[in-house]
Design a protein around this motif. Structure first.
Motif, PDB file in Angstrom:
ATOM      1  N   VAL A  44      17.825  61.270 -51.465  1.00 36.01           N
ATOM      2  CA  VAL A  44      18.895  61.263 -52.536  1.00 36.01           C
ATOM      3  C   VAL A  44      20.219  62.615 -52.152  1.00 36.01           C
ATOM      4  O   VAL A  44      19.905  63.274 -52.365  1.00 36.01           O
ATOM      5  N   GLU A  45      21.286  61.991 -52.260  1.00 36.59           N
ATOM      6  CA  GLU A  45      22.303  63.096 -52.338  1.00 36.59           C
ATOM      7  C   GLU A  45      22.541  63.525 -53.658  1.00 36.59           C
ATOM      8  O   GLU A  45      22.780  62.424 -54.505  1.00 36.59           O
ATOM      9  N   ILE A  46      23.013  64.574 -54.241  1.00 35.14           N
ATOM     10  CA  ILE A  46      23.360  65.000 -55.114  1.00 35.14           C
ATOM     11  C   ILE A  46      24.584  65.021 -55.534  1.00 35.14           C
ATOM     12  O   ILE A  46      24.755  65.946 -54.782  1.00 35.14           O
ATOM     13  N   VAL A  47      25.695  63.940 -55.520  1.00 37.99           N
ATOM     14  CA  VAL A  47      27.130  63.762 -55.459  1.00 37.99           C
ATOM     15  C   VAL A  47      27.968  64.494 -56.238  1.00 37.99           C
ATOM     16  O   VAL A  47      28.968  64.992 -56.382  1.00 37.99           O
ATOM     17  N   ALA A  48      26.965  64.724 -58.052  1.00 38.48           N
ATOM     18  CA  ALA A  48      27.548  65.189 -58.394  1.00 38.48           C
ATOM     19  C   ALA A  48      26.974  65.511 -59.754  1.00 38.48           C
ATOM     20  O   ALA A  48      25.128  64.903 -60.203  1.00 38.48           O
ATOM     21  N   VAL A  49      27.425  66.970 -60.795  1.00 38.35           N
ATOM     22  CA  VAL A  49      26.343  67.196 -61.313  1.00 38.35           C
ATOM     23  C   VAL A  49      27.111  66.898 -62.945  1.00 38.35           C
ATOM     24  O   VAL A  49      28.018  67.436 -63.077  1.00 38.35           O
ATOM     25  N   SER A  50      26.272  66.706 -64.084  1.00 38.35           N
ATOM     26  CA  SER A  50      27.730  66.336 -65.185  1.00 38.35           C
ATOM     27  C   SER A  50      27.182  67.733 -66.013  1.00 38.35           C
ATOM     28  O   SER A  50      26.659  68.178 -66.489  1.00 38.35           O
ATOM     29  N   GLY A  51      28.502  67.732 -66.012  1.00 37.50           N
ATOM     30  CA  GLY A  51      28.813  68.913 -67.245  1.00 37.50           C
ATOM     31  C   GLY A  51      29.665  68.678 -68.200  1.00 37.50           C
ATOM     32  O   GLY A  51      31.179  69.469 -68.644  1.00 37.50           O
ATOM     33  N   THR A  52      29.219  67.803 -68.870  1.00 36.26           N
ATOM     34  CA  THR A  52      30.311  67.522 -69.969  1.00 36.26           C
ATOM     35  C   THR A  52      30.052  67.764 -71.001  1.00 36.26           C
ATOM     36  O   THR A  52      28.994  67.881 -72.125  1.00 36.26           O
ATOM     37  N   TYR A  53      31.160  68.684 -71.828  1.00 30.46           N
ATOM     38  CA  TYR A  53      31.608  69.566 -73.268  1.00 30.46           C
ATOM     39  C   TYR A  53      32.701  68.986 -73.667  1.00 30.46           C
ATOM     40  O   TYR A  53      33.627  68.027 -72.973  1.00 30.46           O
ATOM     41  N   ASN A  54      33.398  68.883 -75.016  1.00 28.77           N
ATOM     42  CA  ASN A  54      34.138  68.782 -75.650  1.00 28.77           C
ATOM     43  C   ASN A  54      35.324  69.597 -75.609  1.00 28.77           C
ATOM     44  O   ASN A  54      35.227  70.942 -76.549  1.00 28.77           O
ATOM     45  N   LEU A  57      33.314  65.980 -65.966  1.00 27.05           N
ATOM     46  CA  LEU A  57      33.801  66.907 -67.344  1.00 27.05           C
ATOM     47  C   LEU A  57      33.334  65.655 -68.236  1.00 27.05           C
ATOM     48  O   LEU A  57      34.453  64.287 -67.918  1.00 27.05           O
ATOM     49  N   CYS A  58      34.509  66.022 -69.934  1.00 25.25           N
ATOM     50  CA  CYS A  58      34.807  65.037 -70.457  1.00 25.25           C
ATOM     51  C   CYS A  58      36.657  65.699 -71.287  1.00 25.25           C
ATOM     52  O   CYS A  58      35.677  67.165 -71.827  1.00 25.25           O
ATOM     53  N   LEU A  60      38.863  55.898 -72.453  1.00 23.38           N
ATOM     54  CA  LEU A  60      40.034  56.114 -74.327  1.00 23.38           C
ATOM     55  C   LEU A  60      40.237  56.424 -74.621  1.00 23.38           C
ATOM     56  O   LEU A  60      40.596  56.286 -75.873  1.00 23.38           O
ATOM     57  N   ALA A  61      39.038  56.944 -75.550  1.00 23.83           N
ATOM     58  CA  ALA A  61      37.987  57.916 -76.439  1.00 23.83           C
ATOM     59  C   ALA A  61      38.710  59.378 -76.327  1.00 23.83           C
ATOM     60  O   ALA A  61      39.045  60.454 -77.129  1.00 23.83           O
ATOM     61  N   ASN A  62      39.064  59.812 -74.909  1.00 22.62           N
ATOM     62  CA  ASN A  62      39.148  61.058 -75.015  1.00 22.62           C
ATOM     63  C   ASN A  62      40.332  61.400 -75.027  1.00 22.62           C
ATOM     64  O   ASN A  62      41.473  59.897 -74.822  1.00 22.62           O
ATOM     65  N   VAL A  63      41.477  62.450 -74.868  1.00 21.29           N
ATOM     66  CA  VAL A  63      42.389  63.460 -74.938  1.00 21.29           C
ATOM     67  C   VAL A  63      43.483  62.485 -73.555  1.00 21.29           C
ATOM     68  O   VAL A  63      44.772  62.417 -73.460  1.00 21.29           O
ATOM     69  N   ILE A  64      42.550  62.704 -72.441  1.00 20.11           N
ATOM     70  CA  ILE A  64      43.155  62.004 -71.246  1.00 20.11           C
ATOM     71  C   ILE A  64      42.819  60.355 -70.919  1.00 20.11           C
ATOM     72  O   ILE A  64      41.456  59.921 -70.610  1.00 20.11           O
ATOM     73  N   ASN A  65      43.617  59.474 -71.960  1.00 16.69           N
ATOM     74  CA  ASN A  65      42.610  58.257 -72.343  1.00 16.69           C
ATOM     75  C   ASN A  65      43.856  57.020 -70.971  1.00 16.69           C
ATOM     76  O   ASN A  65      43.975  56.262 -71.812  1.00 16.69           O
TER      77      ASN A  65
END
Length: 281
Positions: free
Chosen positions: A63-73, A106-107, A156-161
């Protein structure tokens, strides 16, 4: 396109167990989350041993790891909260090579102080944009230092909506390391079929050269989120448009239960096979 799924769809804190479940459900790729290693999603510290176990699990399961989640505000109203996020992003970036991935998602953030996925009226103010630019510049310096890319998605909920704001951000920052994760279910809530298709087509066409990964979830008729294939999203149109602009990366589903995973893999594969017959317009 390669089919993928959020690793945290499956229970477990052992990478081999989690990625094994990903493969068993019919997916060959995954967006990893450090919670699948028994850590916080954005840990203060990641050990070399923990990183090695992820890389070994990916190799063992195929299983290839195509990305890792790094979301923060990224535009949290408290600057110190943003700074903590930056430090944790660097810790994650430092270990991407060991996890055999070159992409962190990112978020772009919200002025809501509690929930980074909840809209706030101040998201559209000039100071929110200014703070996002500053935060993204810091993030891109980290990306450059560790030779990785960063993926943002219009939400829709973020600054880049919107796709237009994402394009504006790309233009203003001018970094080739800033990429797009395309999730059509984040571009509308309630829309007619014609409106939905128009919105999705316009977003894909505008951002085509930066789309590095596509997401797959859905919307119910009332605007709430649904499992891919169980809502109103026109998947043949969406995947056809992605193929038409030359996208051949990973299609990663999320927002579903583990018991739904195999069925969604079959659904998406069937649509992908049919999408090859046309451009989805």
């Amino acid at each position: 396109m390669r089919l993928g799924i959020f690793a945290k769809t499956f229970d477990g804190t052992d990478p081999a167990t989690v990625l094994g479940a990903v493969g068993d459900a019919g997916f060959s790729a995954s967006q990893y989350n450090m919670a699948c290693s028994g850590l916080a999603s954005m840990p203060d510290e990641i050990s070399d041993e923990q990183v090695r176990s992820i890389g070994e699990a990916a190799a063992k399961t195929g299983v290839e790891i195509v990305a890792v989640s790094g979301t923060y505000n990224m535009i949290h109203p408290d600057v110190s909260v943003r700074q903590v996020g930056h430090r944790r992003l660097e810790e994650l970036a430092r270990h991407c090579a060991g996890m055999s991935t070159g992409l962190i998602t990112l978020c772009t953030g919200t002025r809501d102080p509690v929930d980074q996925w909840r809209a706030h009226p101040d998201n559209d103010l000039p100071d929110a944009w200014r703070d996002l630019l500053e935060a993204m510049e810091t993030a891109l310096e980290i990306a450059e230092r560790y030779d990785i890319n960063l993926g943002i998605e219009p939400e829709l909920a973020n600054v880049i909506n919107s796709a237009e704001k994402a394009h504006r951000l790309i233009t203003e920052l001018g970094s080739p390391r800033l990429k797009i994760v395309m999730d059509p279910a984040n571009l509308f809530e309630v829309a007619t079929l014609e409106e939905q298709r128009s919105t999705v087509s316009a977003a894909i066409d505008l951002l085509a050269d930066r789309i590095v990964m596509a997401h797959a979830k859905d919307r119910n008729p009332d605007g709430s989120f649904a499992t891919a294939g169980k809502g109103v999203l026109d998947y043949p149109h969406y995947l056809g448009r992605l193929k038409a602009v030359g996208f051949d990366g990973s299609l990663v589903t999320h927002g579903l239960s583990a018991t739904e995973a195999a069925g969604v893999a079959t659904f998406l594969q069937d649509i992908l096979s049919g999408a090859s017959a046309g451009d989805g317009r």
